[in-house]
Design a protein around this motif. Structure first.
Motif, PDB file in Angstrom:
ATOM      1  N   GLN A 138      -5.950  -8.386  -7.694  1.00  0.00           N
ATOM      2  CA  GLN A 138      -6.200  -8.733  -9.092  1.00  0.00           C
ATOM      3  C   GLN A 138      -7.649  -8.494  -9.498  1.00  0.00           C
ATOM      4  O   GLN A 138      -7.930  -8.203 -10.654  1.00  0.00           O
ATOM      5  CB  GLN A 138      -5.857 -10.194  -9.358  1.00  0.00           C
ATOM      6  N   SER A 139      -8.567  -8.604  -8.528  1.00  0.00           N
ATOM      7  CA  SER A 139      -9.991  -8.597  -8.868  1.00  0.00           C
ATOM      8  C   SER A 139     -10.718  -7.295  -8.545  1.00  0.00           C
ATOM      9  O   SER A 139     -11.782  -7.043  -9.122  1.00  0.00           O
ATOM     10  CB  SER A 139     -10.701  -9.753  -8.156  1.00  0.00           C
ATOM     11  N   CYS A 140     -10.174  -6.469  -7.659  1.00  0.00           N
ATOM     12  CA  CYS A 140     -10.860  -5.245  -7.227  1.00  0.00           C
ATOM     13  C   CYS A 140     -10.089  -4.008  -7.688  1.00  0.00           C
ATOM     14  O   CYS A 140      -8.886  -3.880  -7.401  1.00  0.00           O
ATOM     15  CB  CYS A 140     -11.004  -5.205  -5.714  1.00  0.00           C
ATOM     16  N   VAL A 141     -10.756  -3.109  -8.337  1.00  0.00           N
ATOM     17  CA  VAL A 141     -10.093  -1.927  -8.896  1.00  0.00           C
ATOM     18  C   VAL A 141      -9.374  -1.117  -7.823  1.00  0.00           C
ATOM     19  O   VAL A 141      -8.201  -0.750  -7.977  1.00  0.00           O
ATOM     20  CB  VAL A 141     -11.109  -1.041  -9.640  1.00  0.00           C
ATOM     21  N   CYS A 142     -10.053  -0.836  -6.710  1.00  0.00           N
ATOM     22  CA  CYS A 142      -9.437   0.033  -5.698  1.00  0.00           C
ATOM     23  C   CYS A 142      -8.243  -0.646  -5.021  1.00  0.00           C
ATOM     24  O   CYS A 142      -7.263   0.026  -4.671  1.00  0.00           O
ATOM     25  CB  CYS A 142     -10.467   0.481  -4.670  1.00  0.00           C
TER      26      CYS A 142
END
Length: 232
Positions: A138-142
């Motif tokens: 949910q928090s990290c693009v990759c």
């Protein structure tokens, strides 16, 4: 509540520490009763993410399927790794997850300097430099990109497997517990796609003799708690 979009915050911190190529990893299929466990690996750089990207579980099936080809073209690189149902039975889930993750990492066209792994447990280990992030999908693009790519791929695979055994409803449940899946297991027993070391086998009176017990197993495969708390 509106969905908060993922950021590059963790990746930036790893880059400041010297990592040039950072890959996000996420798994799907851990709590399923049938099919492989799949790990997605995605390298995204620091570019702005496609609109609507988040954890695959927060997206509708229609939105995931629309977003996956966009992500495949947008990411710098991505790869998928799998461990089969038989490998899950033979190795246990932790080792099967690592096997799938290693296969994904080795399939990448670039070699990562650091890995962002969704969750609090590092099932990957060395030689990779690993940063675990709770709710990283949910928090990290990759990690979010890896989540969507892995989910859409595995769902499609399970639908294909379900063509040969439609009674189990794999196209709808992706091998996870569902009323249709449970009823088919009780009537027809496990298929070649099922993880027969999992705890659900204990409840199949007609078929429990087919349950596989791993010798020297140090972990309980597919515990009842895991099966109830891990959604699809």
């Amino acid at each position: 509540m509106p969905i908060v979009p993922p950021t590059h915050s963790v990746e930036r911190s790893l880059r400041r520490a010297g990592a040039r190529i950072v890959v996000g990893l996420d798994e799907v299929g851990r709590g399923a009763w049938a099919g492989p466990v799949t790990v997605g690996a995605a390298v995204t750089g620091l570019r702005k993410a496609p609109e609507g990207l988040t954890d695959s579980k927060l997206l509708t099936e229609l939105r995931r399927r629309a977003l996956a080809p966009v992500l495949a073209d947008w990411v710098t690189a991505y790869a998928l790794g799998q461990a089969s149902a038989q490998e899950c039975d033979e190795l246990g889930m932790t080792a099967a997850l690592r096997l799938a993750a290693v296969r994904a990492l080795e399939a990448l066209p670039v070699e990562p300097d650091a890995v962002i792994l969704d969750g609090k447990h590092d099932y990957l280990g060395g030689p990779w430099r690993v940063r675990t992030v709770i709710k990283g999908d949910q928090s990290c693009v990759c990690v979010a990109a890896a989540s969507v790519l892995a989910k859409v791929h595995r769902d499609g695979l399970m639908a294909e497997l379900g063509d040969g055994c439609p009674e189990y409803g794999f196209a709808d449940n992706a091998g996870y517990p569902s009323p249709v899946h449970r009823a088919a297991l009780e009537e027809f027993g496990p298929t070649e796609h099922h993880r027969v070391s999992w705890a659900y086998m204990d409840g199949l009176t007609k078929w429990r003799h087919l349950k596989r017990v791993r010798e020297g197993a140090g972990e309980a495969s597919g515990s009842a708690d895991e099966q109830l708390t891990l959604g699809f």
